[in-house]
Design an enzyme around this catalytic site. Structure first.
Site, PDB file in Angstrom:
ATOM      1  NE  ARG A  84     -11.922  -4.307  -2.307  1.00 47.90           N
ATOM      2  CZ  ARG A  84     -12.463  -3.686  -1.062  1.00 47.90           C
ATOM      3  NH1 ARG A  84     -13.591  -4.061  -0.932  1.00 47.90           N
ATOM      4  NH2 ARG A  84     -11.798  -2.918  -0.235  1.00 47.90           N
TER       5      ARG A  84
ATOM      6  CB  THR B 279      -0.917   0.023   1.254  1.00 51.60           C
ATOM      7  OG1 THR B 279      -0.132   0.060   2.418  1.00 51.60           O
ATOM      8  CG2 THR B 279      -1.976  -1.120   1.178  1.00 51.60           C
TER       9      THR B 279
ATOM     10  CG  ASP C 107      -8.891  10.386  -0.122  1.00 54.89           C
ATOM     11  OD1 ASP C 107      -9.695   9.782  -0.231  1.00 54.89           O
ATOM     12  OD2 ASP C 107      -7.727  10.113  -0.432  1.00 54.89           O
TER      13      ASP C 107
ATOM     14  CD  GLU D 113      -8.241   1.524  -8.892  1.00 53.42           C
ATOM     15  OE1 GLU D 113      -7.965   0.540  -8.697  1.00 53.42           O
ATOM     16  OE2 GLU D 113      -8.263   2.559  -7.945  1.00 53.42           O
TER      17      GLU D 113
ATOM     18  CG  ASP E 200      -9.201   9.389  -3.501  1.00 55.50           C
ATOM     19  OD1 ASP E 200     -10.280   9.361  -2.874  1.00 55.50           O
ATOM     20  OD2 ASP E 200      -7.931   8.791  -3.297  1.00 55.50           O
ATOM     21  NE  ARG E 201     -12.342   4.486  -3.051  1.00 56.08           N
ATOM     22  CZ  ARG E 201     -12.478   3.474  -2.377  1.00 56.08           C
ATOM     23  NH1 ARG E 201     -13.545   2.913  -2.394  1.00 56.08           N
ATOM     24  NH2 ARG E 201     -11.261   2.658  -2.392  1.00 56.08           N
TER      25      ARG E 201
ATOM     26  CB  SER F  24      -9.211   6.357   1.539  1.00 65.58           C
ATOM     27  OG  SER F  24      -9.909   6.650   0.167  1.00 65.58           O
ATOM     28  CG  HIS F  25     -12.999   4.041   1.262  1.00 68.51           C
ATOM     29  ND1 HIS F  25     -11.654   4.152   0.630  1.00 68.51           N
ATOM     30  CD2 HIS F  25     -13.058   2.849   1.512  1.00 68.51           C
ATOM     31  CE1 HIS F  25     -11.165   2.864   0.555  1.00 68.51           C
ATOM     32  NE2 HIS F  25     -12.073   2.126   1.053  1.00 68.51           N
TER      33      HIS F  25
ATOM     34  CG  ASP G  90     -13.178   9.039  -1.179  1.00 65.43           C
ATOM     35  OD1 ASP G  90     -12.988  10.223  -1.729  1.00 65.43           O
ATOM     36  OD2 ASP G  90     -12.091   8.195  -1.092  1.00 65.43           O
TER      37      ASP G  90
ATOM     38  CE  LYS H 253      -9.364   6.428  -5.731  1.00 65.67           C
ATOM     39  NZ  LYS H 253      -8.630   5.339  -5.308  1.00 65.67           N
TER      40      LYS H 253
HETATM   41  C1  G16 Z   1      -9.554  -0.405  -2.721  1.00 65.36           C
HETATM   42  C2  G16 Z   1     -10.102  -0.522  -4.067  1.00 65.36           C
HETATM   43  C3  G16 Z   1      -8.908  -0.023  -5.095  1.00 65.36           C
HETATM   44  C4  G16 Z   1      -8.401   1.064  -4.653  1.00 65.36           C
HETATM   45  C5  G16 Z   1      -7.945   1.364  -3.228  1.00 65.36           C
HETATM   46  C6  G16 Z   1      -7.420   2.632  -2.758  1.00 65.36           C
HETATM   47  O1  G16 Z   1      -8.306  -1.381  -2.435  1.00 65.36           O
HETATM   48  O2  G16 Z   1     -10.345  -1.836  -4.685  1.00 65.36           O
HETATM   49  O3  G16 Z   1      -9.698   0.040  -6.391  1.00 65.36           O
HETATM   50  O4  G16 Z   1      -7.392   1.637  -5.402  1.00 65.36           O
HETATM   51  O5  G16 Z   1      -9.106   0.846  -2.499  1.00 65.36           O
HETATM   52  O6  G16 Z   1      -8.454   3.363  -2.746  1.00 65.36           O
HETATM   53  P1  G16 Z   1      -8.462   5.019  -2.213  1.00 65.36           P
HETATM   54  O7  G16 Z   1      -7.294   5.524  -2.583  1.00 65.36           O
HETATM   55  O8  G16 Z   1      -9.726   5.558  -2.427  1.00 65.36           O
HETATM   56  O9  G16 Z   1      -8.267   4.453  -0.701  1.00 65.36           O
HETATM   57  P2  G16 Z   1      -8.639  -2.826  -2.005  1.00 65.36           P
HETATM   58  O10 G16 Z   1      -7.169  -3.690  -2.013  1.00 65.36           O
HETATM   59  O11 G16 Z   1      -9.275  -2.572  -0.500  1.00 65.36           O
HETATM   60  O12 G16 Z   1      -9.596  -3.425  -2.927  1.00 65.36           O
END
Ligand code: G16
Length: 552
Positions: free
Chosen positions: A505, A27, A288, A372, A290-291, A122-123, A286, A385
């Site tokens: 997932r 990550t 931050d 994505e 980006d979504r 993030s989310h 979301d 994003k």
């Molecule tokens: C999840 C999503 C990915 C995304 C990642 C980070 O990862 O499935 O597509 O790139 O979160 O997203 P963000 O930058 O919004 O935190 P995973 O590994 O949980 O499937």
């Protein structure tokens, strides 16, 4: 105002035992519970490892900001004092410490910073009982590559102390200039530059006049970082009525919500669009920023379709009027965009999950748009994003075509066919259960080829791996794929971003040709695949969950 104090970096001993042993090196930062981050020396140790690893720290410029969650301002204070101790020349942060991820990416790029530290999980939920995170972006404005995070991780294992300056905190209340020792600090309004960038990409006059003619929109900021950005964009610049932005005040705990824009967590918005006729268009971003999630009246746009629709209509947007050089999607994202790319005769790349894999393609001008399935869409304007950019892109298309979201989707499907698509998440399952399920399925893959599955014959199976076309780096073990004769597929992955247990997932996809049945409910259209993978991977039996935690 300036705080002039002699710069006396002090080195503090780290007492934690291997604090990051369970960090996933894949990550682009560290995401943990707020409680964990509050432990003595925890944040400091990780920042020390970043500042020892990031190229150009001595005399460099660093961008620092976050999504406003609990701990944001305190972390900025610590990072500024550590940055001064490590010899940075200049730090840029924002009022309230509020900076969305795409806005940070923009700032890093145009201020020619060595990179940025973004405080966000993030989310994931925030607050004292939620999560906190530290993300690192490089000089191109994008998430740090795996090679960098692996170095940071190695550094955390040998750390014995960290360097910090003892000085009083600077105020983030208003824009201003400060200094700590010889490091200067600029506190700026994190919103202005981002809005200027959007004004350069889109035709605001056209969107403004479409909104004025009676096209009611609503945006849910989910009490997260986009509240201020969205209010200025939609209500102040584009003339949407006051109240267009819901939950616009950023709160440290996101109002107790889960700032993930999907049908489960943005239910208030989904109900407004799907069950009332008050609005023609709705969107959410979301934690931050980006979504994005896009909704029309009575209609949800799945993110894979969104990428395909933006690609097909890109020439409408001034910034992309000359056409696109190529597009990319993450592997689990549906191939809706592939068909459009083929029609436009442009390249389409399939990358592993995670925005960082688009970085090289964007930097080397091989792609203009990418996305994505997880509600992420973006372009070469930044290296992240960008949720609000996607919303403006949609508004620009609708303003130009003067049609509804549902009409646009129907037109798209009748030209290209429809990729029925859904993702089923099983959250917070015991880690060993998830790994056993995944490992067992992986072992079964070779034997499935030629067998019947969900009423079709299995054509190929694999565990996806990717060779970066620019630097040749290899990412393996990126998800199990079962591809059927008619092109339908099921992908199984374990999340790399959860903080509680494991998240499984399941991605489901089935293509219906343009003259087929385009009006089914996705879950119905995908039913044979859903039943098939549950039986094959023993999901219900092994997880004890009768149904997924989240369906998108
Ligand atoms: C999840 C999503 C990915 C995304 C990642 C980070 O990862 O499935 O597509 O790139 O979160 O997203 P963000 O930058 O919004 O935190 P995973 O590994 O949980 O499937």
């Amino acid at each position: 105002m300036s705080i002039s104090e002699p710069l006396q970096p002090i080195r503090k001993k780290i007492r934690l035992d291997s604090p990051f042993t369970d960090q996933k090196p894949g990550t682009s930062g560290l995401r943990k519970s707020t409680k964990q981050f509050s432990e003595p020396n925890y944040l400091e140790s990780f920042i020390e490892a970043i500042l020892r690893t990031l190229p150009g720290v001595n005399q460099g410029v660093l961008v620092i900001g976050g999504d406003g969650r609990y701990g944001n301002k305190q972390a900025i204070d610590v990072i500024l004092r550590m940055a001064a101790a490590h010899g940075l020349r200049h730090a840029i942060t924002t009022t309230g410490g509020i900076l969305s991820t795409p806005a940070a990416s923009n700032l890093i790029r145009y201020r020619k910073a060595i990179g940025g530290i973004i405080l966000s999980a993030s989310h994931n939920p925030g607050g004292e009982n939620g999560d906190f995170g530290v993300k690192v972006n490089g000089a191109n404005g994008g998430p740090a590559p795996e090679s960098f995070t692996e170095q940071v991780y190695s550094c955390t294992k040998i750390l014995e102390d960290y360097a910090i300056v003892d000085s009083s905190s600077i105020s983030l209340d208003l824009p201003g200039q400060y200094s700590i020792g010889s490091m200067t600090i600029e506190v700026l309004d994190g919103i202005e530059d981002y809005i200027s960038l959007m004004e350069r990409l889109f035709d605001f006059d056209l969107i403004r006049s479409a909104l004025k003619k009676g096209f009611p929109i609503v945006f849910d900021a989910m009490h997260a970082v986009t509240g201020g950005y969205a209010t200025r964009l939609f209500e102040d610049c584009l003339g949407a009525p006051k109240g267009t932005v819901l939950n616009g005040l950023p709160l440290e705990d996101f109002g107790g919500g889960h700032p993930d824009p999907n049908l489960t967590y943005a239910k208030e918005l989904a109900d407004l669009l799907l069950n009332t006729d008050s609005y023609c268009f709705g969107a959410a971003c979301d934690g931050d920023g980006d979504r994005n999630m896009i909704l029309g009246q009575g209609c949800f746009v799945n993110p894979s379709d969104s990428l395909a629709i933006l690609t097909a209509n890109a020439k409408i947007v001034p910034a992309y009027s000359k056409g696109l050089v190529g597009v990319a999607r993450s592997m689990p994202t549906s191939s809706a965009v592939d068909i459009v790319a083929k029609d436009l005769k442009i390249d389409c790349f399939e990358t592993p999950t995670g925005w960082k894999f688009f970085g090289n393609l964007l930097d080397s001008d091989r792609i203009t748009l990418c996305g994505e399935e997880s509600f992420g869409t973006g372009s070469n304007h930044v290296r992240e994003k960008d949720g609000l950019w996607a919303v403006l892109f949609w508004l620009q298309i609708l303003a130009q075509k003067q049609c509804t979201v549902a009409d646009l989707m129907s037109q798209h499907w009748s030209k290209y066919g429809r990729h029925y698509y859904s993702r089923h998440d099983y959250e917070d399952i015991p880690i060993d259960v998830a790994h056993d399920l995944y490992g067992r399925l992986e072992l079964m893959l070779p034997k499935l080829v030629g067998q019947e599955f969900a009423g079709q014959t299995v054509k190929t199976t694999d565990n996806f791996s990717y060779v970066d076309p620019i630097d040749g780096s290899i990412a393996s073990n990126q998800g199990l794929r079962i591809i059927l004769d008619d092109g339908s597929r099921v992908v199984v992955r374990l999340s790399g971003t959860g903080t509680k247990g494991a998240t499984l997932r399941i991605y489901l996809e089935r293509y219906e040709h343009s003259n087929g049945n385009l009006r089914q409910h996705s879950q119905k259209a995908l039913e044979p695949l859903i039943i098939g993978i549950d039986a094959l991977a023993e999901i219900t039996q092994r997880t004890g969950l009768e149904r997924p935690t989240v369906i998108t």
